[in-house]
Motif scaffolding. Structure first.
Motif, PDB file in Angstrom:
ATOM      1  N   SER A  33      38.125  20.097  -4.787  1.00 33.92           N
ATOM      2  CA  SER A  33      38.033  19.468  -3.482  1.00 33.92           C
ATOM      3  C   SER A  33      39.409  18.924  -3.114  1.00 33.92           C
ATOM      4  O   SER A  33      39.976  18.120  -3.844  1.00 33.92           O
ATOM      5  CB  SER A  33      36.988  18.356  -3.574  1.00 33.92           C
ATOM      6  OG  SER A  33      36.914  17.692  -2.361  1.00 33.92           O
ATOM      7  N   LYS A  34      39.978  19.404  -1.976  1.00 32.00           N
ATOM      8  CA  LYS A  34      41.320  18.959  -1.565  1.00 32.00           C
ATOM      9  C   LYS A  34      41.276  17.506  -1.116  1.00 32.00           C
ATOM     10  O   LYS A  34      42.106  16.707  -1.467  1.00 32.00           O
ATOM     11  CB  LYS A  34      41.821  19.836  -0.405  1.00 32.00           C
ATOM     12  CG  LYS A  34      42.066  21.260  -0.825  1.00 32.00           C
ATOM     13  CD  LYS A  34      43.001  21.944   0.151  1.00 32.00           C
ATOM     14  CE  LYS A  34      42.221  22.523   1.321  1.00 32.00           C
ATOM     15  NZ  LYS A  34      43.050  23.439   2.131  1.00 32.00           N
ATOM     16  N   THR A  35      40.318  17.240  -0.240  1.00 27.89           N
ATOM     17  CA  THR A  35      40.006  15.858   0.131  1.00 27.89           C
ATOM     18  C   THR A  35      38.490  15.840   0.118  1.00 27.89           C
ATOM     19  O   THR A  35      37.871  16.855  -0.143  1.00 27.89           O
ATOM     20  CB  THR A  35      40.510  15.517   1.549  1.00 27.89           C
ATOM     21  OG1 THR A  35      39.926  16.457   2.454  1.00 27.89           O
ATOM     22  CG2 THR A  35      42.022  15.594   1.640  1.00 27.89           C
ATOM     23  N   TYR A  36      37.905  14.721   0.434  1.00 27.59           N
ATOM     24  CA  TYR A  36      36.455  14.634   0.448  1.00 27.59           C
ATOM     25  C   TYR A  36      35.859  15.807   1.224  1.00 27.59           C
ATOM     26  O   TYR A  36      36.221  16.039   2.374  1.00 27.59           O
ATOM     27  CB  TYR A  36      36.040  13.292   1.082  1.00 27.59           C
ATOM     28  CG  TYR A  36      34.559  13.191   1.273  1.00 27.59           C
ATOM     29  CD1 TYR A  36      33.731  12.894   0.191  1.00 27.59           C
ATOM     30  CD2 TYR A  36      33.979  13.429   2.508  1.00 27.59           C
ATOM     31  CE1 TYR A  36      32.355  12.845   0.349  1.00 27.59           C
ATOM     32  CE2 TYR A  36      32.610  13.375   2.685  1.00 27.59           C
ATOM     33  CZ  TYR A  36      31.813  13.082   1.598  1.00 27.59           C
ATOM     34  OH  TYR A  36      30.451  13.047   1.760  1.00 27.59           O
ATOM     35  N   ASN A  37      34.974  16.567   0.603  1.00 30.38           N
ATOM     36  CA  ASN A  37      34.244  17.634   1.290  1.00 30.38           C
ATOM     37  C   ASN A  37      35.086  18.822   1.765  1.00 30.38           C
ATOM     38  O   ASN A  37      34.599  19.641   2.528  1.00 30.38           O
ATOM     39  CB  ASN A  37      33.504  17.075   2.516  1.00 30.38           C
ATOM     40  CG  ASN A  37      31.996  17.235   2.353  1.00 30.38           C
ATOM     41  OD1 ASN A  37      31.538  17.894   1.442  1.00 30.38           O
ATOM     42  ND2 ASN A  37      31.252  16.624   3.240  1.00 30.38           N
ATOM     43  N   ASP A  38      36.347  18.913   1.396  1.00 30.52           N
ATOM     44  CA  ASP A  38      37.137  20.080   1.803  1.00 30.52           C
ATOM     45  C   ASP A  38      37.448  20.885   0.546  1.00 30.52           C
ATOM     46  O   ASP A  38      38.376  20.585  -0.190  1.00 30.52           O
ATOM     47  CB  ASP A  38      38.418  19.654   2.524  1.00 30.52           C
ATOM     48  CG  ASP A  38      39.133  20.849   3.145  1.00 30.52           C
ATOM     49  OD1 ASP A  38      38.635  21.993   3.006  1.00 30.52           O
ATOM     50  OD2 ASP A  38      40.186  20.648   3.759  1.00 30.52           O
ATOM     51  N   PHE A  39      36.634  21.901   0.316  1.00 22.93           N
ATOM     52  CA  PHE A  39      36.704  22.648  -0.930  1.00 22.93           C
ATOM     53  C   PHE A  39      37.649  23.832  -0.810  1.00 22.93           C
ATOM     54  O   PHE A  39      37.787  24.414   0.245  1.00 22.93           O
ATOM     55  CB  PHE A  39      35.310  23.139  -1.325  1.00 22.93           C
ATOM     56  CG  PHE A  39      34.350  22.015  -1.535  1.00 22.93           C
ATOM     57  CD1 PHE A  39      34.373  21.289  -2.720  1.00 22.93           C
ATOM     58  CD2 PHE A  39      33.461  21.648  -0.537  1.00 22.93           C
ATOM     59  CE1 PHE A  39      33.506  20.223  -2.915  1.00 22.93           C
ATOM     60  CE2 PHE A  39      32.588  20.578  -0.718  1.00 22.93           C
ATOM     61  CZ  PHE A  39      32.612  19.862  -1.912  1.00 22.93           C
ATOM     62  N   VAL A  40      38.286  24.157  -1.927  1.00 19.97           N
ATOM     63  CA  VAL A  40      39.128  25.353  -1.962  1.00 19.97           C
ATOM     64  C   VAL A  40      38.904  26.045  -3.309  1.00 19.97           C
ATOM     65  O   VAL A  40      38.724  25.391  -4.329  1.00 19.97           O
ATOM     66  CB  VAL A  40      40.619  25.007  -1.737  1.00 19.97           C
ATOM     67  CG1 VAL A  40      41.140  24.063  -2.811  1.00 19.97           C
ATOM     68  CG2 VAL A  40      41.472  26.264  -1.675  1.00 19.97           C
ATOM     69  N   SER A  41      38.876  27.354  -3.275  1.00 24.05           N
ATOM     70  CA  SER A  41      38.654  28.106  -4.510  1.00 24.05           C
ATOM     71  C   SER A  41      39.855  29.004  -4.767  1.00 24.05           C
ATOM     72  O   SER A  41      40.732  29.158  -3.917  1.00 24.05           O
ATOM     73  CB  SER A  41      37.398  28.972  -4.367  1.00 24.05           C
ATOM     74  OG  SER A  41      37.671  30.046  -3.486  1.00 24.05           O
ATOM     75  N   GLU A  42      39.857  29.627  -5.934  1.00 27.81           N
ATOM     76  CA  GLU A  42      40.927  30.579  -6.249  1.00 27.81           C
ATOM     77  C   GLU A  42      40.889  31.760  -5.280  1.00 27.81           C
ATOM     78  O   GLU A  42      41.911  32.415  -5.051  1.00 27.81           O
ATOM     79  CB  GLU A  42      40.786  31.048  -7.701  1.00 27.81           C
ATOM     80  CG  GLU A  42      39.397  31.571  -8.027  1.00 27.81           C
ATOM     81  CD  GLU A  42      39.102  31.665  -9.523  1.00 27.81           C
ATOM     82  OE1 GLU A  42      39.862  32.372 -10.205  1.00 27.81           O
ATOM     83  OE2 GLU A  42      38.126  31.051  -9.980  1.00 27.81           O
ATOM     84  N   VAL A  43      39.735  32.014  -4.674  1.00 28.72           N
ATOM     85  CA  VAL A  43      39.632  33.129  -3.716  1.00 28.72           C
ATOM     86  C   VAL A  43      40.416  32.827  -2.436  1.00 28.72           C
ATOM     87  O   VAL A  43      41.083  33.709  -1.884  1.00 28.72           O
ATOM     88  CB  VAL A  43      38.157  33.423  -3.377  1.00 28.72           C
ATOM     89  CG1 VAL A  43      38.048  34.527  -2.340  1.00 28.72           C
ATOM     90  CG2 VAL A  43      37.411  33.802  -4.639  1.00 28.72           C
ATOM     91  N   ASP A  44      40.340  31.573  -1.967  1.00 25.22           N
ATOM     92  CA  ASP A  44      41.142  31.189  -0.789  1.00 25.22           C
ATOM     93  C   ASP A  44      42.623  31.479  -1.063  1.00 25.22           C
ATOM     94  O   ASP A  44      43.334  32.029  -0.213  1.00 25.22           O
ATOM     95  CB  ASP A  44      40.987  29.695  -0.484  1.00 25.22           C
ATOM     96  CG  ASP A  44      39.559  29.270  -0.193  1.00 25.22           C
ATOM     97  OD1 ASP A  44      39.284  28.818   0.922  1.00 25.22           O
ATOM     98  OD2 ASP A  44      38.703  29.387  -1.110  1.00 25.22           O
TER      99      ASP A  44
END
Ligand code: 2AM
Ligand code: CA
Ligand code: CA
Ligand code: CA
Length: 269
Positions: A33-44
């Motif tokens: 999670s970059k910030t609250y509720n902002d998710f990032v994966s290796e796919v991004d």
């Protein structure tokens, strides 16, 4: 197709391939999670790297703004604005609604746009002055004249809740004054749906440049209007965006107007 757009499409399809392969097994992905509720994966990250690879190879002097890699040479005359996976939350849940968004800004003007939906293999493209297309077909905004008969897309606040009460006020009025609201979860694709006439309009508070740059050019080239909450130009900077066919756009502005706080009004650009 414009030669620059051909490269943007190539980049978007590469990213789409990476995302589609990874969608078979989202459970195994590393997510943070970059910030609250902002998710990032290796796919991004992998999708953005693939896009940058294609575009930097073709255009080594251009600048780049990517959601995951940040700014590179952004004082250049030509700057690409990239969201490699718009709708990561949907993607991570296996909800098949997400897109890749790529736009080119030339001397401050949006000139090329691609929004690609890898689930439906829907490719939305536009070049300034040459119209907007879905796959090989020309698209136009809807010609519905009444907000009351319209379907409107939107996005809920998810991270910064400072405007939540304002948003809920807007939401209540929009629920009453439209045929229905939809919240699919990929802003770039929502804007493409306005361009294609599936949605008659769209609004959201506080989006980022990479969510809206490509979708906005699609709408303009499809005969629609994009503005901030007062109908002016500051939407790309503020991310406060209203869009629609010309008739619905003005009725949306009227409906939203009573809810505007100072921070949602137009800024000089
Ligand atoms: P993203 O997937 O590229 O981050 C509009 O709601 C936009 O906000 C989406 O296009 C999405 O872009 C972003 N967003 C980030 N986190 C979100 C969340 N938890 N729920 C909804 N949207 C989110
Ligand atoms: Ca994100
Ligand atoms: Ca996004
Ligand atoms: Ca993203």
């Amino acid at each position: 197709m414009h030669p620059i757009l051909i490269n943007a499409v190539k980049a978007a399809r590469r990213a789409g391939g990476i995302i589609t392969r990874a969608s078979q097994d989202v459970g195994s992905l590393k997510v943070r999670s970059k910030t609250y509720n902002d998710f990032v994966s290796e796919v991004d990250h992998a999708a953005e790297a693939a896009i940058l690879d294609v575009l930097k190879d073709a255009y080594p002097t251009h600048g780049f703004i990517g959601e995951e890699t940040g700014n590179d040479n952004i004082d250049a005359e030509n700057v690409w604005i990239i969201d490699p996976l718009d709708g990561t939350t949907n993607f991570l849940h296996g909800f098949p609604q997400y897109s890749i968004s790529i736009a080119l800004m030339q001397q401050g003007q949006l000139t090329q746009a691609v929004v690609y939906d890898p689930n439906r293999n829907d490719l939305f493209t536009a070049t300034r002055g040459r119209g907007a297309f879905l796959n090989d077909k020309r698209i136009r905004v809807s010609n519905r004249a009444k907000l009351q008969e319209s379907i409107i897309g939107t996005g809920f606040p998810f991270r910064d809740f400072s405007h939540l009460d304002t948003y809920m006020g807007m939401f209540k009025d929009m629920v009453r004054k439209t045929s229905g609201l939809r919240r699919p979860g990929s802003a770039a694709l929502d804007l493409a749906y306005v361009a294609a006439g599936y949605f008659d309009g769209f609004w959201e508070i506080g989006l980022s440049k990479w969510d809206i740059a490509a979708g906005a050019l699609l709408i303009q080239e499809a005969g629609g209007i994009v503005g901030d909450f007062e109908g002016n130009e500051s939407w790309i900077e503020s991310g406060n965006i209203v869009a629609g066919n010309p008739k619905v756009f003005s009725q949306m502005l009227q409906t939203l107007a009573p809810h505007l706080t100072d921070s949602l009004r137009s800024k000089p650009v």
